[in-house]
Write a protein that holds these residues in place. Structure first.
Motif, PDB file in Angstrom:
ATOM      1  N   PRO A 107     -15.033 -48.891  81.417  1.00 46.80           N
ATOM      2  CA  PRO A 107     -14.903 -49.059  79.961  1.00 46.80           C
ATOM      3  C   PRO A 107     -13.521 -49.608  79.613  1.00 46.80           C
ATOM      4  CG  PRO A 107     -15.763 -46.884  80.508  1.00 46.80           C
ATOM      5  CD  PRO A 107     -15.313 -47.501  81.792  1.00 46.80           C
ATOM      6  N   THR A 108     -13.424 -50.209  78.435  1.00 45.69           N
ATOM      7  CA  THR A 108     -12.138 -50.725  77.973  1.00 45.69           C
ATOM      8  C   THR A 108     -11.276 -49.575  77.458  1.00 45.69           C
ATOM      9  OG1 THR A 108     -12.926 -51.021  75.714  1.00 45.69           O
ATOM     10  CG2 THR A 108     -13.269 -52.865  77.262  1.00 45.69           C
ATOM     11  N   GLN A 109     -10.001 -49.865  77.269  1.00 40.97           N
ATOM     12  CA  GLN A 109      -9.093 -48.867  76.717  1.00 40.97           C
ATOM     13  C   GLN A 109      -9.527 -48.467  75.300  1.00 40.97           C
ATOM     14  OE1 GLN A 109      -6.682 -47.408  78.608  1.00 40.97           O
ATOM     15  NE2 GLN A 109      -6.582 -45.987  76.880  1.00 40.97           N
ATOM     16  N   THR A 110     -10.174 -49.391  74.603  1.00 38.47           N
ATOM     17  CA  THR A 110     -10.678 -49.094  73.259  1.00 38.47           C
ATOM     18  C   THR A 110     -11.634 -47.902  73.303  1.00 38.47           C
ATOM     19  OG1 THR A 110     -10.520 -51.432  72.675  1.00 38.47           O
ATOM     20  CG2 THR A 110     -11.883 -50.049  71.250  1.00 38.47           C
ATOM     21  N   PHE A 111     -12.485 -47.873  74.328  1.00 34.76           N
ATOM     22  CA  PHE A 111     -13.414 -46.740  74.471  1.00 34.76           C
ATOM     23  C   PHE A 111     -12.647 -45.443  74.714  1.00 34.76           C
ATOM     24  CE2 PHE A 111     -15.801 -43.892  77.312  1.00 34.76           C
ATOM     25  CZ  PHE A 111     -16.894 -43.620  76.511  1.00 34.76           C
ATOM     26  N   PHE A 112     -11.682 -45.499  75.621  1.00 35.53           N
ATOM     27  CA  PHE A 112     -10.932 -44.281  75.957  1.00 35.53           C
ATOM     28  C   PHE A 112     -10.093 -43.785  74.780  1.00 35.53           C
ATOM     29  CE2 PHE A 112     -11.566 -45.989  80.337  1.00 35.53           C
ATOM     30  CZ  PHE A 112     -12.300 -44.907  80.824  1.00 35.53           C
ATOM     31  N   ASN A 113      -9.771 -44.691  73.849  1.00 30.58           N
ATOM     32  CA  ASN A 113      -8.985 -44.308  72.671  1.00 30.58           C
ATOM     33  C   ASN A 113      -9.827 -43.682  71.559  1.00 30.58           C
ATOM     34  OD1 ASN A 113      -6.625 -45.232  73.850  1.00 30.58           O
ATOM     35  ND2 ASN A 113      -6.693 -47.237  72.853  1.00 30.58           N
ATOM     36  N   LEU A 114     -11.146 -43.705  71.718  1.00 25.74           N
ATOM     37  CA  LEU A 114     -12.027 -43.137  70.701  1.00 25.74           C
ATOM     38  C   LEU A 114     -11.841 -41.617  70.603  1.00 25.74           C
ATOM     39  CD1 LEU A 114     -15.415 -44.957  71.469  1.00 25.74           C
ATOM     40  CD2 LEU A 114     -13.933 -45.345  69.485  1.00 25.74           C
ATOM     41  N   PRO A 115     -12.140 -41.048  69.438  1.00 21.68           N
ATOM     42  CA  PRO A 115     -12.135 -39.574  69.325  1.00 21.68           C
ATOM     43  C   PRO A 115     -13.119 -38.972  70.327  1.00 21.68           C
ATOM     44  CG  PRO A 115     -12.305 -40.597  67.169  1.00 21.68           C
ATOM     45  CD  PRO A 115     -12.470 -41.705  68.168  1.00 21.68           C
ATOM     46  N   LYS A 170     -16.911 -38.828  69.448  1.00 20.64           N
ATOM     47  CA  LYS A 170     -17.602 -40.122  69.420  1.00 20.64           C
ATOM     48  C   LYS A 170     -17.856 -40.615  70.839  1.00 20.64           C
ATOM     49  CE  LYS A 170     -17.577 -44.674  67.225  1.00 20.64           C
ATOM     50  NZ  LYS A 170     -16.894 -45.580  66.275  1.00 20.64           N
ATOM     51  N   LYS A 171     -16.874 -40.463  71.719  1.00 22.02           N
ATOM     52  CA  LYS A 171     -17.080 -40.840  73.121  1.00 22.02           C
ATOM     53  C   LYS A 171     -18.254 -40.072  73.713  1.00 22.02           C
ATOM     54  CE  LYS A 171     -12.858 -40.193  74.598  1.00 22.02           C
ATOM     55  NZ  LYS A 171     -11.655 -40.081  75.457  1.00 22.02           N
ATOM     56  N   GLN A 172     -18.291 -38.768  73.444  1.00 18.33           N
ATOM     57  CA  GLN A 172     -19.354 -37.939  73.997  1.00 18.33           C
ATOM     58  C   GLN A 172     -20.713 -38.319  73.433  1.00 18.33           C
ATOM     59  OE1 GLN A 172     -18.647 -35.761  76.575  1.00 18.33           O
ATOM     60  NE2 GLN A 172     -20.871 -35.943  76.744  1.00 18.33           N
ATOM     61  N   ILE A 198     -21.682 -41.298  72.549  1.00 27.06           N
ATOM     62  CA  ILE A 198     -22.096 -42.529  73.236  1.00 27.06           C
ATOM     63  C   ILE A 198     -22.594 -42.206  74.640  1.00 27.06           C
ATOM     64  CG2 ILE A 198     -21.291 -44.730  74.184  1.00 27.06           C
ATOM     65  CD1 ILE A 198     -19.267 -44.766  71.798  1.00 27.06           C
ATOM     66  N   LEU A 199     -21.850 -41.359  75.342  1.00 33.18           N
ATOM     67  CA  LEU A 199     -22.249 -40.990  76.703  1.00 33.18           C
ATOM     68  C   LEU A 199     -23.551 -40.204  76.707  1.00 33.18           C
ATOM     69  CD1 LEU A 199     -18.801 -40.033  78.276  1.00 33.18           C
ATOM     70  CD2 LEU A 199     -20.150 -42.100  78.687  1.00 33.18           C
ATOM     71  N   ASP A 200     -23.716 -39.314  75.744  1.00 29.64           N
ATOM     72  CA  ASP A 200     -24.961 -38.531  75.662  1.00 29.64           C
ATOM     73  C   ASP A 200     -26.158 -39.448  75.438  1.00 29.64           C
ATOM     74  OD1 ASP A 200     -23.605 -36.166  76.022  1.00 29.64           O
ATOM     75  OD2 ASP A 200     -23.576 -35.613  73.897  1.00 29.64           O
ATOM     76  N   ALA A 201     -25.982 -40.456  74.569  1.00 29.66           N
ATOM     77  CA  ALA A 201     -27.061 -41.412  74.305  1.00 29.66           C
ATOM     78  C   ALA A 201     -27.395 -42.204  75.567  1.00 29.66           C
ATOM     79  CB  ALA A 201     -26.658 -42.362  73.177  1.00 29.66           C
ATOM     80  N   ALA A 202     -26.359 -42.623  76.294  1.00 32.28           N
ATOM     81  CA  ALA A 202     -26.566 -43.385  77.529  1.00 32.28           C
ATOM     82  C   ALA A 202     -27.235 -42.528  78.591  1.00 32.28           C
ATOM     83  CB  ALA A 202     -25.224 -43.912  78.039  1.00 32.28           C
ATOM     84  N   ILE A 203     -26.783 -41.300  78.745  1.00 32.13           N
ATOM     85  CA  ILE A 203     -27.359 -40.396  79.746  1.00 32.13           C
ATOM     86  C   ILE A 203     -28.829 -40.126  79.451  1.00 32.13           C
ATOM     87  CG2 ILE A 203     -27.310 -37.998  80.582  1.00 32.13           C
ATOM     88  CD1 ILE A 203     -24.205 -38.194  80.330  1.00 32.13           C
ATOM     89  N   GLU A 204     -29.140 -39.931  78.186  1.00 33.24           N
ATOM     90  CA  GLU A 204     -30.540 -39.685  77.811  1.00 33.24           C
ATOM     91  C   GLU A 204     -31.423 -40.878  78.173  1.00 33.24           C
ATOM     92  OE1 GLU A 204     -33.268 -38.694  73.858  1.00 33.24           O
ATOM     93  OE2 GLU A 204     -31.092 -38.429  73.775  1.00 33.24           O
ATOM     94  N   GLU A 205     -30.940 -42.079  77.905  1.00 32.51           N
ATOM     95  CA  GLU A 205     -31.727 -43.275  78.188  1.00 32.51           C
ATOM     96  C   GLU A 205     -31.874 -43.523  79.687  1.00 32.51           C
ATOM     97  OE1 GLU A 205     -33.511 -45.601  76.251  1.00 32.51           O
ATOM     98  OE2 GLU A 205     -33.331 -43.841  74.966  1.00 32.51           O
ATOM     99  N   PHE A 206     -30.759 -43.478  80.409  1.00 34.73           N
ATOM    100  CA  PHE A 206     -30.807 -43.778  81.840  1.00 34.73           C
ATOM    101  C   PHE A 206     -31.538 -42.703  82.633  1.00 34.73           C
ATOM    102  CE2 PHE A 206     -27.171 -46.685  80.938  1.00 34.73           C
ATOM    103  CZ  PHE A 206     -27.705 -47.824  81.523  1.00 34.73           C
ATOM    104  N   SER A 207     -31.594 -41.480  82.117  1.00 38.02           N
ATOM    105  CA  SER A 207     -32.342 -40.431  82.810  1.00 38.02           C
ATOM    106  C   SER A 207     -33.833 -40.524  82.531  1.00 38.02           C
ATOM    107  CB  SER A 207     -31.825 -39.037  82.399  1.00 38.02           C
ATOM    108  OG  SER A 207     -32.089 -38.772  81.037  1.00 38.02           O
ATOM    109  N   PHE A 257     -20.339 -51.652  70.810  1.00 39.69           N
ATOM    110  CA  PHE A 257     -20.718 -51.414  72.201  1.00 39.69           C
ATOM    111  C   PHE A 257     -19.987 -52.379  73.121  1.00 39.69           C
ATOM    112  CE2 PHE A 257     -23.198 -52.243  75.986  1.00 39.69           C
ATOM    113  CZ  PHE A 257     -23.552 -50.970  76.428  1.00 39.69           C
ATOM    114  N   TYR A 258     -19.941 -53.663  72.714  1.00 40.59           N
ATOM    115  CA  TYR A 258     -19.310 -54.669  73.568  1.00 40.59           C
ATOM    116  C   TYR A 258     -17.781 -54.660  73.470  1.00 40.59           C
ATOM    117  CZ  TYR A 258     -23.979 -56.274  74.562  1.00 40.59           C
ATOM    118  OH  TYR A 258     -25.287 -56.328  74.986  1.00 40.59           O
ATOM    119  N   GLN A 259     -17.251 -53.865  72.548  1.00 39.20           N
ATOM    120  CA  GLN A 259     -15.809 -53.602  72.568  1.00 39.20           C
ATOM    121  C   GLN A 259     -15.477 -52.521  73.587  1.00 39.20           C
ATOM    122  OE1 GLN A 259     -14.965 -52.547  68.465  1.00 39.20           O
ATOM    123  NE2 GLN A 259     -14.182 -54.606  68.028  1.00 39.20           N
TER     124      GLN A 259
END
Length: 210
Positions: free
Chosen positions: A2-10, A13-15, A17-26, A49-51
């Motif tokens: 991920p970009t630094q922009t992602f890591f700078n998120l609260p 909000k990061k969680q 996004i990750l929860d949504a991704a984990i749900e889909e990929f699982s 997303f693309y940022q």
């Protein structure tokens, strides 16, 4: 990554996004997962997303880093708690640690299980040199145990490492089918009992001895 922009998120909000991704990929193999589904569940614009990620594969790779980091925590507990133990006892406890991870992180485990069914070239693209590390781990453990005189000289260590790796991957599928979606966390004693039954066969074989 991920970009630094992602890591700078609260953090929340990061969680999300990750929860949504984990749900889909699982829930789906990689080629059936879409950015649209993830951003809808995460409640973020497509541009955002693309940022954060260059593409869907970038996010997928990051999830495997998360899986690896979390699983290492379980493995390290075995290494810390069972130093100096014999080979089979160490393997048994590694299997139990892997099952504990699977019980407590079912979605991450499902992602890993789906991944193993993907094309070999695709797997190498996603995790690169990480693939085969599990087999290498068992091989090195076998090598050290053989040096201590614990392993039969006739044993092919490469084949043995392959068997231990394959059994490890198959265990969760076995428990899932046996309990048919039940809560493995509530069946921990039975999980240990079944692992011990497997190791009885491993140690003693299936041929009756006089």
């Amino acid at each position: 990554m991920p970009t630094q922009t992602f890591f700078n998120l609260p953090g929340d909000k990061k969680q999300r996004i990750l929860d949504a991704a984990i749900e889909e990929f699982s829930s789906y193999p990689f080629n059936e997962v879409s950015v649209s589904k993830i951003i809808q569940k995460a409640e973020i614009p497509r541009g955002s997303f693309y940022q954060y990620f260059s593409d869907l594969k970038d996010l997928y790779k990051f999830l495997f880093q998360i899986i690896a980091d979390k699983k290492i925590v379980y493995i390290n507990k075995v290494n810390l708690d069972h130093k100096g133990g014999d080979f089979l006892n160490t393997i048994r406890n590694l299997y139990l640690a892997g099952l504990q991870f699977a019980i407590e992180e079912p979605q991450l485990t499902q992602i890993a299980n789906r991944f193993m069914k993907e094309d070999e070239h695709f797997r190498k693209e996603i995790i690169g040199s990480l693939e085969g590390k599990t087999s290498d781990f068992y091989y090195n453990l076998l090598l050290a145990s053989k040096a201590k005189g614990e392993i039969d000289e006739k044993v092919d260590l490469e084949m043995a490492a392959f068997i231990f790796t394959t059994m490890n991957l198959a265990l969760f599928d076995y428990f899932q089918s046996k309990f048919k979606g039940g809560d493995l966390l509530k069946e921990k004693d039975l999980v240990v009992e079944i692992v011990d039954k497997m190791f009885y066969i491993l140690v003693n074989g299936i041929i009756k001895r006089s």
